[in-house]
Design an enzyme around this catalytic site. Structure first.
Site, PDB file in Angstrom:
ATOM      1  CG  ASP A  13      -0.346  -0.097   2.525  1.00  0.00           C
ATOM      2  OD1 ASP A  13       0.902  -0.110   2.610  1.00  0.00           O
ATOM      3  OD2 ASP A  13      -1.095  -0.145   3.525  1.00  0.00           O
ATOM      4  CB  SER A  14       4.569   1.665  -0.147  1.00  0.00           C
ATOM      5  OG  SER A  14       4.768   0.492  -0.925  1.00  0.00           O
ATOM      6  CG  ASP A  49       0.800  -4.099   2.120  1.00  0.00           C
ATOM      7  OD1 ASP A  49       1.150  -5.020   2.880  1.00  0.00           O
ATOM      8  OD2 ASP A  49       1.499  -3.089   1.918  1.00  0.00           O
ATOM      9  CE  LYS A  51       3.622  -5.791   3.902  1.00  0.00           C
ATOM     10  NZ  LYS A  51       3.144  -4.693   4.795  1.00  0.00           N
ATOM     11  CD  GLU A  82       0.682  -1.387   8.400  1.00  0.00           C
ATOM     12  OE1 GLU A  82       1.247  -0.905   7.404  1.00  0.00           O
ATOM     13  OE2 GLU A  82       0.145  -0.687   9.299  1.00  0.00           O
ATOM     14  CD  GLU A 126       8.139   0.342   7.785  1.00  0.00           C
ATOM     15  OE1 GLU A 126       8.308   1.455   7.253  1.00  0.00           O
ATOM     16  OE2 GLU A 126       7.170  -0.403   7.531  1.00  0.00           O
TER      17      GLU A 126
END
Length: 289
Positions: A68-69, A107, A137, A139, A206
């Site tokens: 999602d970057s 993501d 993925k 978070e 991270e």
């Protein structure tokens, strides 16, 4: 063949290197687990389109992350928060179409899994069914453990992400290093063990102190993927626009730039514009008669 006898596929996964290894199929979670057992480090890059993903696939990068970057470096947002599921499905499908070997991890964007494990399952299924990715993925450590467990039980490979979690940028007040101090370090260790216990096949660390990332890597059986986690994680990931020098302005401390594509593309665009202005392009060889 009895249950204790490794299958041919298991034997191949345990002995084939990730970089420069098998090319007749996609990289799998089993390959990544075998690499950790061998002590083989591996690389991951982000990708958001078929063309760039194809270049990285041909270069042998074993895992590509449709992050999602994309919000920051592809879609023009200031953070990852505005990225939608529809956007992630579209970008992920393009990356899958542009590759043959790399495992494609996508993501789950902000708001697509935090509500409940059922919501996480619905949106993970979209990425697998509509885009064709091999894993998702998400978070969060302990707070995301139940969602990870449900996804894994349903057959969805999950890469976890702890430490600095960019989707929580507003709650964190920016992008500070995580895990500094005894209490924060203990929480990060708890998060790492929670996602492993829930069935995650790997975990991104991270912006955490290198010593803490090394400790987590030693204590976990699953691969750790560092981004600002120092040299001792099992793998490394970078946003490709940072890695290749496309990002304007300041980049994070943990980034190493391996090219200066922003200058290369800018020079090419200026040379093209100059040729058009002077009439040098198109020349006879670029014209039909």
């Amino acid at each position: 063949m009895n249950a204790s006898t490794p299958s041919p596929a298991q034997n191949q996964a345990s002995t084939t290197p990730l970089y420069g290894g098998v090319t007749n199929r996609r990289v799998t979670v089993r390959d990544l687990a075998a690499a950790k057992q061998r002590g083989e480090k591996w690389s991951m890059l982000t990708a958001y389109d078929a063309l760039t993903a194809g270049v990285f696939d041909e270069a042998g990068i074993p895992v590509l992350l449709v992050g999602d970057s994309a919000g920051n470096c592809h879609l023009g947002y200031e953070t990852t928060v505005p990225v939608t599921m529809d956007q992630m499905v579209m970008l992920s499908a393009a990356v899958v179409r542009g590759t043959k070997r790399a495992m494609i991890v996508a993501d789950l964007p902000f708001g697509s899994y935090q509500e409940s494990p059922a919501q996480a399952m619905h949106n993970a299924a979209r990425l697998m069914k509509e885009a064709g990715v091999g894993a998702v993925k998400l978070e969060g450590g302990e707070r995301s453990a139940r969602s990870i467990e449900l996804l894994v039980e349903a057959g969805v490979p999950v890469m976890a992400h702890i430490g600095l979690t960019p989707q929580s940028v507003h709650a964190l007040g920016g992008y500070p290093v995580q895990g500094r101090g005894d209490e924060a370090a203990h929480q990060l260790l708890r998060d790492a063990k929670a996602v492993q216990q829930s069935g995650a096949f790997a975990v991104v660390l991270e912006a955490v102190p290198a010593e803490l990332a090394a400790q987590v890597t030693e204590q976990l059986a699953i691969p750790t993927v560092g981004i600002g986690g120092g040299p001792d994680t099992d793998a490394q990931v970078l946003v490709w626009t940072d890695m290749a020098g496309m990002t304007a302005g300041r980049v994070p401390k943990f980034v190493k730039q391996y090219a200066d594509l922003r200058t290369v593309l800018g020079d090419a665009a200026r040379a093209y514009a100059q040729d058009v202005r002077t009439g040098a392009f198109p020349a006879a060889e670029h014209s039909f008669h």
